[in-house]
Motif scaffolding. Structure first.
Motif, PDB file in Angstrom:
ATOM      1  N   TYR A 201     -10.405   2.695  -7.761  1.00  0.00           N
ATOM      2  CA  TYR A 201     -10.692   1.324  -8.168  1.00  0.00           C
ATOM      3  C   TYR A 201     -10.052   0.337  -7.187  1.00  0.00           C
ATOM      4  CZ  TYR A 201     -12.180   2.942 -12.832  1.00  0.00           C
ATOM      5  OH  TYR A 201     -12.843   3.551 -13.874  1.00  0.00           O
ATOM      6  N   GLY A 202     -10.576  -0.893  -7.175  1.00  0.00           N
ATOM      7  CA  GLY A 202      -9.949  -1.963  -6.419  1.00  0.00           C
ATOM      8  C   GLY A 202      -9.801  -1.640  -4.949  1.00  0.00           C
ATOM      9  N   ALA A 203      -8.616  -1.944  -4.421  1.00  0.00           N
ATOM     10  CA  ALA A 203      -8.359  -1.748  -2.995  1.00  0.00           C
ATOM     11  C   ALA A 203      -7.646  -0.435  -2.703  1.00  0.00           C
ATOM     12  CB  ALA A 203      -7.528  -2.916  -2.456  1.00  0.00           C
ATOM     13  N   GLY A 204      -7.512   0.423  -3.716  1.00  0.00           N
ATOM     14  CA  GLY A 204      -6.902   1.725  -3.502  1.00  0.00           C
ATOM     15  C   GLY A 204      -7.881   2.701  -2.880  1.00  0.00           C
ATOM     16  N   ASP A 205      -7.386   3.876  -2.517  1.00  0.00           N
ATOM     17  CA  ASP A 205      -8.246   4.892  -1.920  1.00  0.00           C
ATOM     18  C   ASP A 205      -9.195   5.467  -2.959  1.00  0.00           C
ATOM     19  OD1 ASP A 205      -7.202   4.562   0.584  1.00  0.00           O
ATOM     20  OD2 ASP A 205      -5.785   6.237   0.444  1.00  0.00           O
ATOM     21  N   LYS A 206     -10.337   5.946  -2.479  1.00  0.00           N
ATOM     22  CA  LYS A 206     -11.410   6.456  -3.331  1.00  0.00           C
ATOM     23  C   LYS A 206     -11.861   7.813  -2.806  1.00  0.00           C
ATOM     24  CE  LYS A 206     -12.804   1.656  -3.988  1.00  0.00           C
ATOM     25  NZ  LYS A 206     -11.668   1.137  -3.194  1.00  0.00           N
TER      26      LYS A 206
ATOM     27  N   ARG B 250       0.877  -1.169   0.000  1.00  0.00           N
ATOM     28  CA  ARG B 250       0.000   0.000   0.000  1.00  0.00           C
ATOM     29  C   ARG B 250       0.910   1.213   0.000  1.00  0.00           C
ATOM     30  NH1 ARG B 250      -5.192   0.505   0.322  1.00  0.00           N
ATOM     31  NH2 ARG B 250      -6.138   2.485   0.955  1.00  0.00           N
ATOM     32  N   VAL B 251       0.872   1.981  -1.093  1.00  0.00           N
ATOM     33  CA  VAL B 251       1.872   3.018  -1.318  1.00  0.00           C
ATOM     34  C   VAL B 251       1.206   4.393  -1.327  1.00  0.00           C
ATOM     35  CG1 VAL B 251       3.695   3.843  -2.848  1.00  0.00           C
ATOM     36  CG2 VAL B 251       3.180   1.382  -2.732  1.00  0.00           C
ATOM     37  N   PRO B 252       1.582   5.278  -0.411  1.00  0.00           N
ATOM     38  CA  PRO B 252       1.069   6.654  -0.451  1.00  0.00           C
ATOM     39  C   PRO B 252       1.566   7.367  -1.706  1.00  0.00           C
ATOM     40  CG  PRO B 252       2.091   6.140   1.673  1.00  0.00           C
ATOM     41  CD  PRO B 252       2.483   5.044   0.739  1.00  0.00           C
ATOM     42  N   VAL B 253       0.671   8.130  -2.364  1.00  0.00           N
ATOM     43  CA  VAL B 253       1.071   8.829  -3.584  1.00  0.00           C
ATOM     44  C   VAL B 253       0.835  10.335  -3.515  1.00  0.00           C
ATOM     45  CG1 VAL B 253       0.935   6.848  -5.125  1.00  0.00           C
ATOM     46  CG2 VAL B 253      -1.129   8.185  -4.689  1.00  0.00           C
ATOM     47  N   SER B 254      -0.318  10.769  -2.988  1.00  0.00           N
ATOM     48  CA  SER B 254      -0.568  12.211  -2.941  1.00  0.00           C
ATOM     49  C   SER B 254      -1.822  12.507  -2.147  1.00  0.00           C
ATOM     50  CB  SER B 254      -0.735  12.777  -4.358  1.00  0.00           C
ATOM     51  OG  SER B 254      -1.882  12.235  -4.977  1.00  0.00           O
ATOM     52  N   ASP B 255      -1.808  13.641  -1.467  1.00  0.00           N
ATOM     53  CA  ASP B 255      -3.008  14.170  -0.811  1.00  0.00           C
ATOM     54  C   ASP B 255      -3.741  13.132   0.028  1.00  0.00           C
ATOM     55  OD1 ASP B 255      -2.504  16.601  -2.064  1.00  0.00           O
ATOM     56  OD2 ASP B 255      -3.701  16.053  -3.813  1.00  0.00           O
ATOM     57  N   GLY B 256      -2.997  12.325   0.750  1.00  0.00           N
ATOM     58  CA  GLY B 256      -3.614  11.311   1.581  1.00  0.00           C
ATOM     59  C   GLY B 256      -4.127  10.106   0.824  1.00  0.00           C
TER      60      GLY B 256
END
Length: 306
Positions: A80-85, A26-32
């Motif tokens: 999508y999937g298990a990423g943040d929404k 699980r990789v943080p990318v931007s803005d939480g």
């Protein structure tokens, strides 16, 4: 004398399908926002972006093939999937420019400043935008079964546009699309899994169930992604066309023969964006990485060798 009641134990649920040999992160990318990502192999990095209505699992055949000599990174896209929404707030949260920035940040977080990029369907639109916005990061680009957003809208007309009814539905203002799709999500998303494949065995029951479960939990964000493609994404493509912006890297496009079916020259449309282009058509259905993984892996390897 009565017999004691037999104790029954419920059958434990099967574990969710995964890409064999890949680690989950699980990789943080931007803005939480963090993206669920599967990573496998070692060597030059290749990022693979999934399409609709799928998750990173669509790369379960192609990913391990490329992982023999590449670091292969397969994220679930934002929404999508298990990423943040994250909730859409201003019409740009699911712009392809925003989603492309996620991918650049993801690669950097995993230690890669430059990487090859391939996408299918919605993922191809994200990949296209990433390559236009970040040409110093993307070394090679592959787009599977899609046209750039601006071109897509321009070639769809008359009754032939009925094939893209979902594009028009999800382009409507917030409220109605989410309500209609949310009332029967399995029927809606399952429709595309059924009609866009030439071999339903390519998406086995456990993978289909995983796709539908993921979509069921992602209706607002999926709609927001498509709505952006009828708004801000078109604006970004139009600005780049007016500026004469081109894809600087080697580009490969694989798609069904949409041009013959709908009356346009797909290769010419792509060549206007990509001077260094190899354009090929396939005979399988839309979900080519699942239906014809050998064909897709071969095309990607040829691209990476250019």
């Amino acid at each position: 004398m009565s017999r004691p009641a037999r104790t029954t134990h419920p059958t434990p649920p099967l574990p969710p399908p995964v890409i064999p040999g890949f680690d989950q992160h699980r990789v943080p990318v931007s803005d939480g926002v963090s993206l669920h990502t599967a990573v496998g192999g070692s060597g030059p990095p290749v990022v693979l972006l999934h399409g609709f209505p799928q998750t990173h699992l669509m790369w379960r055949h192609v990913g391990p093939d490329l992982a023999a000599d590449h670091t292969v990174i397969c994220p679930d896209l934002r929404g999508y999937g298990a990423g943040d929404k994250p909730a859409e707030t201003d019409g740009t949260v699911y712009a392809k420019r925003t989603m492309a920035a996620d991918i650049v940040a993801l690669a950097r977080a995993l230690g890669h400043e430059r990487f090859a990029l391939a996408g299918h369907d919605r993922g191809a639109l994200v990949a296209f935008r990433a390559a236009l916005d970040h040409p110093d990061r993307v070394t090679h680009l592959a787009c599977l079964d899609v046209l750039p957003t601006l071109d897509m809208w321009e070639v769809m007309h008359g009754v032939s546009a009925a094939v893209g009814f979902h594009l028009y539905l999800m382009a409507q203002p917030p409220g109605l699309p989410e309500h209609l799709i949310g009332a029967a999500p399995d029927a809606f998303f399952g429709h595309f899994l059924d009609v866009w494949t030439s071999d339903r065995r390519a998406v086995p029951d456990d993978v289909r169930a995983a796709y539908l479960a993921a979509c069921r939990e992602s209706v607002p964000s999926i709609v927001a992604d498509f709505r952006a493609s009828a708004g801000v994404d078109v604006e970004h493509d139009r600005a780049d066309r007016a500026a004469g912006t081109k894809l600087r890297m080697p580009v490969a496009v694989l798609q069904q023969d949409w041009g013959a079916a709908l009356g346009f020259d797909a290769a010419a449309l792509w060549r206007a964006w990509a001077p260094d282009l190899v354009h090929s058509t396939v005979t399988c259905g839309h979900f080519m990485a699942e239906e014809a993984p050998d064909v897709v892996a071969k095309a990607l390897r040829e691209l990476l060798g250019r």
